[in-house]
Design a protein around this motif. Structure first.
Motif, PDB file in Angstrom:
ATOM      1  N   PRO A  48      33.479  30.479  31.061  1.00 16.40           N
ATOM      2  CA  PRO A  48      31.952  31.355  30.419  1.00 16.40           C
ATOM      3  C   PRO A  48      32.791  33.072  30.166  1.00 16.40           C
ATOM      4  O   PRO A  48      32.882  33.689  31.285  1.00 16.40           O
ATOM      5  N   ASP A  49      32.409  33.846  29.141  1.00 16.75           N
ATOM      6  CA  ASP A  49      32.460  35.362  29.266  1.00 16.75           C
ATOM      7  C   ASP A  49      32.463  35.901  30.664  1.00 16.75           C
ATOM      8  O   ASP A  49      32.604  36.910  31.651  1.00 16.75           O
ATOM      9  N   TRP A  50      31.015  36.003  31.016  1.00 10.74           N
ATOM     10  CA  TRP A  50      29.971  36.588  32.062  1.00 10.74           C
ATOM     11  C   TRP A  50      30.445  36.323  32.934  1.00 10.74           C
ATOM     12  O   TRP A  50      30.868  37.084  33.808  1.00 10.74           O
ATOM     13  N   ILE A  51      31.515  35.203  33.745  1.00  7.93           N
ATOM     14  CA  ILE A  51      32.494  35.052  35.026  1.00  7.93           C
ATOM     15  C   ILE A  51      33.629  35.957  34.380  1.00  7.93           C
ATOM     16  O   ILE A  51      34.539  36.129  34.014  1.00  7.93           O
ATOM     17  N   THR A  52      33.933  36.897  35.234  1.00  7.11           N
ATOM     18  CA  THR A  52      34.495  38.484  35.397  1.00  7.11           C
ATOM     19  C   THR A  52      36.052  37.672  36.621  1.00  7.11           C
ATOM     20  O   THR A  52      35.820  37.199  37.376  1.00  7.11           O
ATOM     21  N   PRO A  53      36.501  38.174  36.086  1.00 11.14           N
ATOM     22  CA  PRO A  53      38.216  38.129  37.553  1.00 11.14           C
ATOM     23  C   PRO A  53      37.707  37.865  38.483  1.00 11.14           C
ATOM     24  O   PRO A  53      38.253  38.400  39.660  1.00 11.14           O
ATOM     25  N   GLU A  54      36.543  39.134  39.020  1.00 10.03           N
ATOM     26  CA  GLU A  54      36.301  39.839  40.397  1.00 10.03           C
ATOM     27  C   GLU A  54      35.413  38.550  40.683  1.00 10.03           C
ATOM     28  O   GLU A  54      35.476  38.846  41.851  1.00 10.03           O
ATOM     29  N   MET A  55      34.836  38.341  40.152  1.00  8.41           N
ATOM     30  CA  MET A  55      34.008  36.795  40.216  1.00  8.41           C
ATOM     31  C   MET A  55      34.639  35.540  41.325  1.00  8.41           C
ATOM     32  O   MET A  55      34.707  35.305  42.218  1.00  8.41           O
ATOM     33  N   VAL A  56      36.522  35.639  40.191  1.00  7.81           N
ATOM     34  CA  VAL A  56      37.549  34.391  40.883  1.00  7.81           C
ATOM     35  C   VAL A  56      38.070  34.779  41.693  1.00  7.81           C
ATOM     36  O   VAL A  56      38.070  33.828  43.077  1.00  7.81           O
ATOM     37  N   GLN A  57      38.239  35.939  41.692  1.00  6.13           N
ATOM     38  CA  GLN A  57      39.012  36.436  43.144  1.00  6.13           C
ATOM     39  C   GLN A  57      37.694  36.448  44.591  1.00  6.13           C
ATOM     40  O   GLN A  57      38.428  36.143  45.410  1.00  6.13           O
ATOM     41  N   GLY A  58      36.961  36.493  44.201  1.00  4.11           N
ATOM     42  CA  GLY A  58      35.829  36.669  45.183  1.00  4.11           C
ATOM     43  C   GLY A  58      35.779  35.346  45.907  1.00  4.11           C
ATOM     44  O   GLY A  58      35.607  35.345  46.699  1.00  4.11           O
ATOM     45  N   ALA A  59      35.809  34.391  45.124  1.00  6.12           N
ATOM     46  CA  ALA A  59      35.574  32.862  44.693  1.00  6.12           C
ATOM     47  C   ALA A  59      36.778  32.504  45.872  1.00  6.12           C
ATOM     48  O   ALA A  59      36.897  31.792  46.976  1.00  6.12           O
ATOM     49  N   ILE A  60      38.251  32.433  45.592  1.00  8.77           N
ATOM     50  CA  ILE A  60      39.785  32.650  46.710  1.00  8.77           C
ATOM     51  C   ILE A  60      39.516  32.936  47.486  1.00  8.77           C
ATOM     52  O   ILE A  60      39.656  32.158  48.392  1.00  8.77           O
ATOM     53  N   ASP A  61      38.953  34.275  47.654  1.00 15.61           N
ATOM     54  CA  ASP A  61      39.108  34.945  48.696  1.00 15.61           C
ATOM     55  C   ASP A  61      38.514  34.059  49.977  1.00 15.61           C
ATOM     56  O   ASP A  61      38.420  33.850  50.628  1.00 15.61           O
ATOM     57  N   MET A  62      36.681  33.898  49.738  1.00 18.42           N
ATOM     58  CA  MET A  62      35.853  32.999  50.414  1.00 18.42           C
ATOM     59  C   MET A  62      36.020  31.740  50.921  1.00 18.42           C
ATOM     60  O   MET A  62      36.394  31.226  52.479  1.00 18.42           O
TER      61      MET A  62
END
Length: 342
Positions: free
Chosen positions: A51-65
């Motif tokens: 979804p457009d609402w999900i930003t690259p920063e959110m994905v990056q944060g999820a992978i980092d965690m």
């Protein structure tokens, strides 16, 4: 002729009815995934990607965690899409930034807001946490699973032997059983979302994959610019270390100078059995840097330091296999990728 017109008329009615039935079926499918009470702006076009609402920063944060503590990236992203209605809920957007439906109190919350929500027994009024950013919301989500009642459920989840990450489907079931949500279909809804959006792909991304994608903001100067090479990376899975590596390791000869990455106050300058001779600097606003395994330290606790000021010399003290500087960055007590700041 009249008979032909009647046939055409009925054919048109049946065609329109079929289209309406297909539309209703599609809506019913999405309702079964997101829940009848979830607001969503999901469209067919979005089914080909996030979804457009999900930003690259959110994905990056999820992978980092995930690399930090093993929590599957697909789960937090799936919960964000479900809890936030793919960005359609008021709570998930600014100024609240609560994209995971977290009720107060939560780690790192900066306020609260009272809203109606749907529980298994009906509509209720609840007090939700608000956050300064989506990142803070995700950090609160991760912190939750280190505390009762979640920790006992999470720690028994199976892990992937190759990566050390928790199995995604088992993890979402574990936190649901611990009380994350009351919806009896919550687990299946998240699994459906992870499947439709192919969120499982992010669980297979390695720390090396991320290195090519991370661009730092330049806030920090390099803590060991005269290093020989970088011997270990943030998030790297190592057999003798639970979870991902919490920082970067810079291999260098004994005596190589180390420097404060940014201005701040030295809070620790001393000995640790694991970190050896180490220095911790508080930069304010929850940002802390740690420098480990020195042969010599040239600052003291309580001292103010400038950005780029020498704080010590590389060594191999504490739990170390060779001369290097372990450089660790923490935001609100959670280790984050140093490359964000370098």
């Amino acid at each position: 002729m009249a008979k032909l017109k009647r046939l055409l008329l009925w054919g048109g009615i049946l065609l329109i009815g079929g289209i309406l039935m297909l539309g209703a079926a599609a809506n019913e499918m999405m309702s079964s995934i997101l829940g009848d009470n979830q607001q969503t702006n999901i469209t067919e076009d979005m089914l080909n990607g996030l979804p457009d609402w999900i930003t690259p920063e959110m994905v990056q944060g999820a992978i980092d965690m995930m690399h930090e503590n093993g929590y599957p990236a697909s789960v937090v992203l799936g919960q964000m899409i479900l809890e936030g209605g793919a960005g359609g809920s008021e709570l998930s957007n600014p100024p609240y930034y609560n994209c995971l439906g977290q009720k107060s109190p939560s780690y790192g919350e900066n306020g609260t807001v009272t809203m109606q929500t749907e529980e298994a027994w009906g509509t209720v009024t609840a007090v939700f946490s608000t956050f300064a950013s989506y990142k803070d919301c995700m950090l609160a989500w991760a912190h939750k699973f280190t505390m009762p009642p979640y920790v006992s459920h999470v720690t028994i989840c199976p892990r992937d032997p190759a990566t050390g990450h928790y199995d995604a489907d088992s993890f979402i079931e574990a936190i649901w059983r611990a009380g994350y949500a009351t919806d009896p279909n919550y687990v299946q809804k998240v699994i459906n979302i992870m499947t439709i959006y192919n969120l499982y792909q992010f669980n297979n991304m390695t720390a090396e994959d991320l290195e090519d994608q991370v661009t730092g903001n330049g806030q920090f100067t390099h803590p060991c610019p005269d290093m020989t090479y970088q011997s270990s990376y943030f998030g790297e899975i190592r057999p003798y270390e639970q979870g991902g590596h919490k920082g970067h390791d810079y291999a260098a000869p004994v005596g190589t100078p180390t420097y404060a990455a940014d201005a701040g106050t030295v809070t620790i300058a001393g000995w640790s059995d694991s970190a050896g001779n180490w220095v911790v600097i508080d930069h304010g606003n929850g940002l802390v840097t740690k420098y480990m395994h020195h042969s010599r330290i040239v600052v003291v606790a309580g001292q103010s330091v400038r950005k780029g000021q020498k704080i010590g010399e590389v060594g191999s003290t504490g739990q170390s296999t060779g001369p290097h500087l372990h450089f660790q960055v923490e935001q609100n007590g959670i280790a984050v990728n140093p490359d964000y700041y370098l």
